[in-house]
Design an enzyme around this catalytic site. Structure first.
Site, PDB file in Angstrom:
ATOM      1  N   HIS A   9     -55.585 -10.227 -10.551  1.00  0.00           N
ATOM      2  CA  HIS A   9     -56.167 -10.672 -12.106  1.00  0.00           C
ATOM      3  C   HIS A   9     -55.842 -12.207 -12.439  1.00  0.00           C
ATOM      4  CE1 HIS A   9     -52.375 -10.135 -13.574  1.00  0.00           C
ATOM      5  NE2 HIS A   9     -52.526 -10.794 -14.551  1.00  0.00           N
TER       6      HIS A   9
HETATM    7  C1  UD1 Z   1     -53.832 -11.929 -19.830  1.00  0.00           C
HETATM    8  C2  UD1 Z   1     -52.425 -12.804 -19.630  1.00  0.00           C
HETATM    9  C3  UD1 Z   1     -51.755 -12.574 -18.437  1.00  0.00           C
HETATM   10  C4  UD1 Z   1     -51.363 -11.214 -17.951  1.00  0.00           C
HETATM   11  C5  UD1 Z   1     -52.572 -10.305 -18.021  1.00  0.00           C
HETATM   12  C6  UD1 Z   1     -52.343  -8.910 -17.929  1.00  0.00           C
HETATM   13  C7  UD1 Z   1     -52.669 -14.985 -20.871  1.00  0.00           C
HETATM   14  C8  UD1 Z   1     -52.941 -16.202 -20.929  1.00  0.00           C
HETATM   15  N1  UD1 Z   1     -52.872 -14.131 -19.931  1.00  0.00           N
HETATM   16  O1  UD1 Z   1     -54.563 -12.115 -18.710  1.00  0.00           O
HETATM   17  O2  UD1 Z   1     -50.583 -13.312 -18.403  1.00  0.00           O
HETATM   18  O3  UD1 Z   1     -50.733 -11.225 -16.798  1.00  0.00           O
HETATM   19  O4  UD1 Z   1     -53.232 -10.496 -19.464  1.00  0.00           O
HETATM   20  O5  UD1 Z   1     -53.585  -8.147 -17.919  1.00  0.00           O
HETATM   21  O6  UD1 Z   1     -52.210 -14.346 -22.050  1.00  0.00           O
HETATM   22  N2  UD1 Z   1     -60.877  -8.195 -21.047  1.00  0.00           N
HETATM   23  C9  UD1 Z   1     -61.621  -7.030 -21.362  1.00  0.00           C
HETATM   24  N3  UD1 Z   1     -60.876  -6.113 -22.048  1.00  0.00           N
HETATM   25  C10 UD1 Z   1     -59.746  -6.180 -22.698  1.00  0.00           C
HETATM   26  C11 UD1 Z   1     -59.300  -7.752 -22.395  1.00  0.00           C
HETATM   27  C12 UD1 Z   1     -59.773  -8.580 -21.593  1.00  0.00           C
HETATM   28  O7  UD1 Z   1     -62.735  -6.941 -20.993  1.00  0.00           O
HETATM   29  O8  UD1 Z   1     -59.285  -5.591 -23.137  1.00  0.00           O
HETATM   30  C13 UD1 Z   1     -61.865  -9.108 -20.396  1.00  0.00           C
HETATM   31  C14 UD1 Z   1     -62.383 -10.447 -21.060  1.00  0.00           C
HETATM   32  O9  UD1 Z   1     -63.777 -10.838 -20.511  1.00  0.00           O
HETATM   33  C15 UD1 Z   1     -61.593 -11.413 -21.095  1.00  0.00           C
HETATM   34  C16 UD1 Z   1     -61.038 -11.286 -19.596  1.00  0.00           C
HETATM   35  O10 UD1 Z   1     -61.008  -9.876 -19.412  1.00  0.00           O
HETATM   36  O11 UD1 Z   1     -62.054 -12.476 -21.131  1.00  0.00           O
HETATM   37  C17 UD1 Z   1     -59.505 -11.793 -19.774  1.00  0.00           C
HETATM   38  O12 UD1 Z   1     -58.664 -11.424 -20.726  1.00  0.00           O
HETATM   39  P1  UD1 Z   1     -57.662 -12.584 -21.105  1.00  0.00           P
HETATM   40  O13 UD1 Z   1     -56.788 -11.632 -22.192  1.00  0.00           O
HETATM   41  O14 UD1 Z   1     -58.008 -13.527 -21.594  1.00  0.00           O
HETATM   42  O15 UD1 Z   1     -56.716 -12.621 -19.781  1.00  0.00           O
HETATM   43  P2  UD1 Z   1     -56.078 -11.801 -18.648  1.00  0.00           P
HETATM   44  O16 UD1 Z   1     -56.662 -12.303 -17.408  1.00  0.00           O
HETATM   45  O17 UD1 Z   1     -56.134 -10.327 -19.090  1.00  0.00           O
END
Ligand code: UD1
Length: 364
Positions: free
Chosen positions: A204
């Site tokens: 991820h």
């Molecule tokens: C975040 C953390 C990372 C952690 C990871 C665990 C930061 C900078 N990053 O990264 O350190 O290792 O979580 O998973 O805080 N999305 C969904 N559903 C959700 C959440 C996110 O579909 O419940 C999708 C969205 O399109 C979003 C993307 O995933 O834009 C990324 O989510 P985000 O929370 O921005 O970062 P992670 O890659 O999950």
């Protein structure tokens, strides 16, 4: 006292603290804040169920966005809660955007901050988490470290000794607490695999999945590996979205022994990795969990903020090109798959208990 959880890896850490706070007679009245950085059931609510957490006292519902948008929204919403509750302490865990956002808010309101999992450093500022770690530690009053290298990192940055507390690893507390319960699930059977005869893949990190060339290299490596060993791939929504956007869906679909599934809950995932032949991952927490479980972990990164998993655990760093990945898995056979040489100090299931015992006299 406000205890903050934002994204998936926070829940395991908060759970350890929550259970330690509940077990001891303590002077705090802890309240749980969920920022909503993660909001899908399989990335947030499932952990309440699996880790015996009560519903959050405050759900901020911030959702996804750019780093600035997400961090800012958490700050605005969390400030409201802090002003209303006047907490004596704010506890943040890990290194996600919610960690930094809430630490900043509390520090500026003059509320002491405790950072659990302080002092970890990859020394790679291209990782958003590294920026979150450095800045959270800079404003925290109580820095609880999982390992001695983290203590040294903080000293080098000029943090006074009186603020640094080497307590051990709260993720390990949670793993030891729930391991037996997880054991009973044996979810690999549902996937049609035999214990010890499959690999697990998680990806991820933006550095791996947001770049089409890197993601293609990794998937091509997996394509060769799955011909020899079946693979389970619980796909993070970020990764699933990138695979679609880069048109890599057909490549994934052609891999007959790669089972792509939804993200797993804590208990299912623990059970799956506990019986795996090896893990290929770019996660931070999984490097620690595999060290505890004695399962070989091949980390698809050039650095790690968790070096004890390399020196005293089962972890190896593997460059993200096809050939390196294939060779790393092949080399595991000759190494009998395990490089553990004793567990890191204080990874004993009592880290959260130490934290609560250290904080209690200060706040009684
Ligand atoms: C975040 C953390 C990372 C952690 C990871 C665990 C930061 C900078 N990053 O990264 O350190 O290792 O979580 O998973 O805080 N999305 C969904 N559903 C959700 C959440 C996110 O579909 O419940 C999708 C969205 O399109 C979003 C993307 O995933 O834009 C990324 O989510 P985000 O929370 O921005 O970062 P992670 O890659 O999950």
């Amino acid at each position: 006292m406000l205890v903050v959880a934002g994204a998936r890896p926070n829940f395991m850490k908060v759970s350890a603290l929550w259970h330690a706070l509940s077990a001891l007679r303590h002077p705090f009245a802890p309240m749980l804040v969920h920022t909503g950085q993660h909001y899908d059931y399989q990335l947030s609510q499932v952990f309440y169920r699996d880790l015996d957490l009560p519903p959050a006292d405050f759900s901020l519902g911030v959702g996804s966005g750019s780093h600035a948008e997400q961090t800012a929204r958490v700050m605005i919403e969390f400030e409201r809660v802090c002003l209303e509750q006047s907490p004596g302490l704010v506890v943040v865990v890990g290194d996600v955007n919610s960690t930094l956002a809430c630490a900043l808010v509390a520090a500026k309101l003059g509320v002491p901050v405790a950072h659990v999992e302080a002092g970890l450093r990859s020394f790679d500022r291209s990782m958003p988490e590294e920026i979150n770690r450095v800045l959270t530690d800079a404003v925290a009053r109580f820095l609880f470290t999982p390992s001695r290298d983290a203590v040294e990192n903080l000293r080098r940055e000029g943090v006074p000794d009186g603020s640094i507390f080497f307590v051990g690893n709260v993720m390990v507390d949670t793993l030891l607490r729930f391991r037996q319960k997880a054991e009973a699930l044996a979810p690999w059977r549902e996937f049609g695999f035999a214990a010890g005869a499959y690999g697990v893949v998680t990806l991820h990190r933006p550095a791996n999945v947001d770049n089409q060339d890197v993601l293609l290299e990794i998937l091509e490596g997996l394509s060769v590996i799955q011909d020899q060993v079946p693979l389970i791939f619980p796909a993070h929504p970020r990764t699933a979205a990138r695979i679609r956007a880069f048109g890599l869906g057909p490549l994934v679909a052609r891999m007959r022994n790669l089972r792509v599934v939804e993200p797993l809950g804590y208990l299912q995932f623990l059970s799956v990795i506990g019986h795996a032949q090896f893990i290929l991952t770019d996660s931070g927490g999984i490097q620690e969990e595999t060290t505890m479980l004695g399962v070989p972990c091949l980390t698809l990164r050039v650095n790690t903020e968790r070096p004890v998993t390399l020196t005293g655990g089962t972890n190896r760093l593997v460059r993200t090109n096809r050939q390196h990945i294939i060779e790393a898995v092949r080399d595991l056979d000759s190494a009998h798959g395990c490089f553990t040489d004793g567990l890191p100090e204080f990874w004993d299931g009592r880290a959260a208990e130490r934290i609560v015992s250290l904080l209690a006299p200060v706040f009684s």
